[in-house]
Design a protein around this motif. Structure first.
Motif, PDB file in Angstrom:
ATOM      1  N   ASP A  33       0.866  -1.177   0.000  1.00  0.00           N
ATOM      2  CA  ASP A  33       0.000   0.000   0.000  1.00  0.00           C
ATOM      3  C   ASP A  33       0.899   1.221   0.000  1.00  0.00           C
ATOM      4  N   ASP A  34       0.703   2.108  -0.976  1.00  0.00           N
ATOM      5  CA  ASP A  34       1.582   3.262  -1.076  1.00  0.00           C
ATOM      6  C   ASP A  34       1.308   4.299   0.013  1.00  0.00           C
ATOM      7  N   LYS A  35       0.144   4.256   0.659  1.00  0.00           N
ATOM      8  CA  LYS A  35      -0.184   5.180   1.744  1.00  0.00           C
ATOM      9  C   LYS A  35      -0.758   4.391   2.925  1.00  0.00           C
ATOM     10  N   PRO A  36       0.090   3.821   3.778  1.00  0.00           N
ATOM     11  CA  PRO A  36      -0.444   3.011   4.876  1.00  0.00           C
ATOM     12  C   PRO A  36      -0.914   3.830   6.073  1.00  0.00           C
ATOM     13  N   PHE A  37      -0.912   5.160   5.981  1.00  0.00           N
ATOM     14  CA  PHE A  37      -1.321   6.006   7.096  1.00  0.00           C
ATOM     15  C   PHE A  37      -2.614   6.741   6.764  1.00  0.00           C
ATOM     16  N   TYR A  38      -3.338   7.137   7.812  1.00  0.00           N
ATOM     17  CA  TYR A  38      -4.546   7.925   7.621  1.00  0.00           C
ATOM     18  C   TYR A  38      -4.586   9.084   8.609  1.00  0.00           C
ATOM     19  N   LYS A  39      -5.372  10.110   8.260  1.00  0.00           N
ATOM     20  CA  LYS A  39      -5.663  11.247   9.127  1.00  0.00           C
ATOM     21  C   LYS A  39      -7.178  11.336   9.222  1.00  0.00           C
ATOM     22  N   LYS A  40      -7.675  11.602  10.425  1.00  0.00           N
ATOM     23  CA  LYS A  40      -9.111  11.622  10.637  1.00  0.00           C
ATOM     24  C   LYS A  40      -9.510  12.860  11.429  1.00  0.00           C
ATOM     25  N   PHE A  41     -10.604  13.506  10.998  1.00  0.00           N
ATOM     26  CA  PHE A  41     -11.148  14.677  11.668  1.00  0.00           C
ATOM     27  C   PHE A  41     -12.623  14.418  11.959  1.00  0.00           C
ATOM     28  N   GLU A  42     -13.043  14.667  13.204  1.00  0.00           N
ATOM     29  CA  GLU A  42     -14.416  14.410  13.627  1.00  0.00           C
ATOM     30  C   GLU A  42     -15.032  15.676  14.205  1.00  0.00           C
ATOM     31  N   LEU A  43     -16.327  15.842  13.983  1.00  0.00           N
ATOM     32  CA  LEU A  43     -17.097  16.917  14.573  1.00  0.00           C
ATOM     33  C   LEU A  43     -18.450  16.323  14.955  1.00  0.00           C
ATOM     34  N   SER A  44     -18.791  16.416  16.239  1.00  0.00           N
ATOM     35  CA  SER A  44     -20.044  15.815  16.694  1.00  0.00           C
ATOM     36  C   SER A  44     -20.686  16.679  17.768  1.00  0.00           C
ATOM     37  N   SER A  45     -21.921  16.343  18.093  1.00  0.00           N
ATOM     38  CA  SER A  45     -22.647  17.038  19.145  1.00  0.00           C
ATOM     39  C   SER A  45     -23.241  16.012  20.092  1.00  0.00           C
ATOM     40  N   PRO A  46     -22.943  16.136  21.381  1.00  0.00           N
ATOM     41  CA  PRO A  46     -23.598  15.265  22.356  1.00  0.00           C
ATOM     42  C   PRO A  46     -25.091  15.595  22.424  1.00  0.00           C
ATOM     43  N   LEU A  47     -25.895  14.590  22.690  1.00  0.00           N
ATOM     44  CA  LEU A  47     -27.336  14.764  22.819  1.00  0.00           C
ATOM     45  C   LEU A  47     -27.747  14.438  24.258  1.00  0.00           C
ATOM     46  N   ARG A  48     -28.796  15.102  24.738  1.00  0.00           N
ATOM     47  CA  ARG A  48     -29.359  14.748  26.035  1.00  0.00           C
ATOM     48  C   ARG A  48     -30.866  14.631  25.877  1.00  0.00           C
ATOM     49  N   VAL A  49     -31.473  13.860  26.743  1.00  0.00           N
ATOM     50  CA  VAL A  49     -32.916  13.636  26.690  1.00  0.00           C
ATOM     51  C   VAL A  49     -33.627  14.897  27.174  1.00  0.00           C
ATOM     52  N   ASN A  50     -34.625  15.324  26.426  1.00  0.00           N
ATOM     53  CA  ASN A  50     -35.425  16.491  26.778  1.00  0.00           C
ATOM     54  C   ASN A  50     -36.464  16.065  27.809  1.00  0.00           C
ATOM     55  N   GLN A  51     -36.465  16.715  28.974  1.00  0.00           N
ATOM     56  CA  GLN A  51     -37.412  16.343  30.022  1.00  0.00           C
ATOM     57  C   GLN A  51     -38.847  16.719  29.658  1.00  0.00           C
ATOM     58  N   TYR A  52     -39.021  17.583  28.687  1.00  0.00           N
ATOM     59  CA  TYR A  52     -40.355  17.982  28.245  1.00  0.00           C
ATOM     60  C   TYR A  52     -40.725  17.338  26.912  1.00  0.00           C
ATOM     61  N   ALA A  53     -40.124  16.228  26.576  1.00  0.00           N
ATOM     62  CA  ALA A  53     -40.359  15.571  25.286  1.00  0.00           C
ATOM     63  C   ALA A  53     -41.824  15.193  25.130  1.00  0.00           C
ATOM     64  N   GLY A  54     -42.358  15.483  23.954  1.00  0.00           N
ATOM     65  CA  GLY A  54     -43.741  15.141  23.634  1.00  0.00           C
ATOM     66  C   GLY A  54     -44.754  16.186  24.067  1.00  0.00           C
ATOM     67  N   GLU A  55     -44.389  17.101  24.954  1.00  0.00           N
ATOM     68  CA  GLU A  55     -45.305  18.151  25.379  1.00  0.00           C
ATOM     69  C   GLU A  55     -45.346  19.258  24.336  1.00  0.00           C
ATOM     70  N   VAL A  56     -46.405  20.060  24.380  1.00  0.00           N
ATOM     71  CA  VAL A  56     -46.553  21.162  23.448  1.00  0.00           C
ATOM     72  C   VAL A  56     -45.934  22.404  24.080  1.00  0.00           C
ATOM     73  N   ASN A  57     -45.044  23.058  23.335  1.00  0.00           N
ATOM     74  CA  ASN A  57     -44.416  24.286  23.794  1.00  0.00           C
ATOM     75  C   ASN A  57     -45.466  25.405  23.764  1.00  0.00           C
ATOM     76  N   PRO A  58     -45.729  26.087  24.908  1.00  0.00           N
ATOM     77  CA  PRO A  58     -46.794  27.095  24.929  1.00  0.00           C
ATOM     78  C   PRO A  58     -46.478  28.331  24.076  1.00  0.00           C
ATOM     79  N   TYR A  59     -45.183  28.578  23.789  1.00  0.00           N
ATOM     80  CA  TYR A  59     -44.818  29.771  23.011  1.00  0.00           C
ATOM     81  C   TYR A  59     -44.862  29.529  21.505  1.00  0.00           C
ATOM     82  N   THR A  60     -44.430  28.339  21.074  1.00  0.00           N
ATOM     83  CA  THR A  60     -44.387  28.057  19.634  1.00  0.00           C
ATOM     84  C   THR A  60     -45.542  27.187  19.162  1.00  0.00           C
ATOM     85  N   GLY A  61     -46.169  26.461  20.080  1.00  0.00           N
ATOM     86  CA  GLY A  61     -47.265  25.573  19.702  1.00  0.00           C
ATOM     87  C   GLY A  61     -46.791  24.268  19.072  1.00  0.00           C
TER      88      GLY A  61
END
Length: 189
Positions: A33-61
């Motif tokens: 293999d002429d290039k046995p090395f790699y470079k890797k760049f990652e960009l991600s966002s952690p997620l958390r559970v919304n305690q108000y999931a499924g409820e209707v937002n009174p401001y946006t509906g």
């Protein structure tokens, strides 16, 4: 008349011997293999559970989503691979957890498996183990562990992944801080 067939047989026999050759081809057992090395760049966002999931937002509906973004992670790594299938690397990064008020710098080694599942598609799995250090002034450190699963375009090197990671320490509560993330990466071979 009997001489003509003998002459033809002699002529055909000499003609066959004149163009015969033997070619031996040695198969290459371990292609270089002429290039046995790699470079890797990652960009991600952690997620958390919304305690108000499924409820209707009174401001946006609108209904509240199940998950909320909880920070940002950026990592980079280098490593070596065999035929893009198995890779070993070292990685560094910065992870920000917004709801915990925490900035962490993980430094870890990784083992990457990425078999081809289609003509231009790979499924990737990666495990990592190392150290994590809090940069927010509270002098926390611990063992860093991660596991991720994703899909990668073989031609471009772009991929989408989900990841579970644990930082090996706690800030206030006894449970260790961890995250569930979704992100993109770019790998260059």
């Amino acid at each position: 008349m009997p001489m003509k067939p003998k002459l033809w047989l002699l002529f055909l026999g000499l003609f066959q011997l004149g163009f015969a050759q033997v070619v031996t081809v040695k198969p290459e057992m371990f292609p270089e293999d002429d290039k046995p090395f790699y470079k890797k760049f990652e960009l991600s966002s952690p997620l958390r559970v919304n305690q108000y999931a499924g409820e209707v937002n009174p401001y946006t509906g609108e209904n509240e989503p199940w998950f909320l973004l909880d920070g940002l992670s950026a990592r980079a790594g280098i490593g070596t691979h065999y035929d893009k299938w198995v890779g070993v690397g070292i990685n560094v990064g910065i992870d920000w957890k917004a709801n915990k008020g925490l900035i962490v710098a993980p430094v870890f080694g990784s083992l990457r498996l990425s078999p081809k599942v289609g003509e231009d598609l790979r499924i990737t799995s990666e495990i990592g183990y190392g150290r994590s250090l809090s940069l927010t002034g509270d002098k926390l450190s611990g063992n860093f562990q991660k596991i991720s699963l994703g899909l990668e375009d073989d031609d471009s090197g772009l991929g989408l992944y989900i990841e579970l990671c644990q930082y090996g320490f706690s800030k206030v509560t006894p449970e260790r801080i961890g995250s569930f993330s979704i992100g993109l990466y770019y790998i260059m071979f």
